[in-house]
Write an enzyme that holds these catalytic residues in place. Structure first.
Site, mmCIF file in Angstrom:
data_model
loop_
_atom_site.group_PDB
_atom_site.id
_atom_site.type_symbol
_atom_site.label_atom_id
_atom_site.label_comp_id
_atom_site.label_asym_id
_atom_site.label_seq_id
_atom_site.Cartn_x
_atom_site.Cartn_y
_atom_site.Cartn_z
ATOM 1 N N CYS A 173 -83.061 46.093 33.468
ATOM 2 C CA CYS A 173 -83.773 45.845 32.211
ATOM 3 C C CYS A 173 -83.628 44.361 31.861
ATOM 4 O O CYS A 173 -82.502 43.851 31.801
ATOM 5 C CB CYS A 173 -83.175 46.718 31.107
ATOM 6 S SG CYS A 173 -83.708 46.231 29.448
ATOM 7 N N HIS B 257 -99.336 59.837 26.779
ATOM 8 C CA HIS B 257 -98.300 60.047 27.805
ATOM 9 C C HIS B 257 -97.858 58.748 28.467
ATOM 10 O O HIS B 257 -97.422 58.751 29.612
ATOM 11 C CB HIS B 257 -98.798 61.063 28.845
ATOM 12 C CG HIS B 257 -98.970 62.423 28.258
ATOM 13 N ND1 HIS B 257 -99.809 63.383 28.778
ATOM 14 C CD2 HIS B 257 -98.407 62.999 27.156
ATOM 15 C CE1 HIS B 257 -99.750 64.481 28.035
ATOM 16 N NE2 HIS B 257 -98.919 64.268 27.036
ATOM 17 N N ASN C 257 -104.113 60.087 29.879
ATOM 18 C CA ASN C 257 -104.014 59.362 31.149
ATOM 19 C C ASN C 257 -103.014 58.226 31.063
ATOM 20 O O ASN C 257 -102.877 57.562 30.043
ATOM 21 C CB ASN C 257 -105.389 58.815 31.557
ATOM 22 C CG ASN C 257 -106.382 59.941 31.797
ATOM 23 O OD1 ASN C 257 -105.979 61.096 31.917
ATOM 24 N ND2 ASN C 257 -107.643 59.611 31.855
#
Ligand code: NAD
Ligand code: ZN
Length: 234
Positions: free
Chosen positions: A131, A103, A87
């Site tokens: 970024c 993940h 999840n």
């Protein structure tokens, strides 16, 4: 003795987060290639960020359910409890469970230009935000593992599975076994194996398990705690 717990979207379903293949699920209305393919995500930059912004805001409103809390109790009560989840939501963290995300996490961003990973709870403005480390704009993606992308925590996961012996316990909860092949995790696995899933999935061979329980995780998980106490003679 190790208790290794492997979970999927099914454990978060009772909290109102749709599973991968849920008919009413968010995923159902999207083409995977548009929102979760590492080979093409840059071409779909805006779509990718729109989709994960939306999911991030939905997940923010969700709370852990009693199945997450049972896993917290297991971690409190037993030693060496390792929890891996597929999840990307943060319901284990909200329940105080120490977990490894296979993940990635919806609440992190990653810059593929410089490797920077940072916590992120807002909406990413795909036309403006960059970024914070290297200033890259087009290199920023949600730190969610896409199809065809390297999954940095797979090696430790498979290593820990291979190490399991007859003294250990392996528990699978709420996964279809489609993205990560559950049969491959259980076939040669010597541990005492328990499967908890809403239903008997044709993608998972239940006969590789010592026990299987089909039903809502919220209803069946209290049994798991009792079972572990018996197995460990607590
Ligand atoms: P999946 O959707 O493929 O399978 C979910 C499984 O959970 C099914 O077998 C279903 O029968 C079972 N299930 C549904 N409701 C349940 C309940 N109340 N109790 C017990 N079991 C229940 O999910 P997956 O195998 O985890 O693969 C999905 C992929 O998509 C993962 O890679 C994951 O990263 C991503 N995903 C994550 C979330 C999330 O973070 N909550 C949600 C959807 C998809
Ligand atoms: Zn960067």
């Amino acid at each position: 003795m190790t208790i290794l717990i492997f979970t999927g979207a099914g454990i978060s379903a009772p909290s109102g987060i749709p599973t991968f293949r849920d008919e009413n699920g968010l995923w159902e209305n999207h083409n995977i290639d548009d929102i979760a393919n590492y080979l093409t995500w840059r071409q779909n930059f805006q779509n990718v960020h729109d989709f994960y912004n939306q999911r991030r805001q939905i997940i923010k409103t969700k709370s852990p359910n009693s199945a997450h809390h049972v896993i917290k109790s297991i971690q409190n009560e037993f030693e060496n409890v390792i929890v891996y989840t597929q999840n990307i939501d943060d319901l284990f963290e909200k329940a105080g469970v120490t977990t490894i995300h296979l993940h990635g996490s919806i609440n992190e961003m990653k810059c593929v230009a410089c490797g920077n990973i940072w916590e992120f709870y807002d909406n990413f403005d795909a036309g403006y935000d960059t970024c914070p480390k290297c200033g890259s704009k087009k290199g920023v993606k949600p730190n969610v593992v896409f199809f065809h992308e390297n999954a940095p925590n797979y090696p430790s996961f498979y290593k820990n599975i291979i190490k399991l012996t007859e003294d250990d316990i392996f528990i699978v909860i709420g996964t279809s076994g489609v993205v990560i092949d559950v049969d491959a995790l259980t076939f040669d696995n010597k541990a005492y194996k328990i499967l908890i899933n809403l239903k008997d999935e044709e993608t998972i061979n239940k006969n590789y398990f010592h026990e299987y329980i089909f039903g809502d995780a919220v209803e069946t998980m209290p049994y798991l705690l009792e079972k572990l106490r018996k197995l460990k003679n607590v």
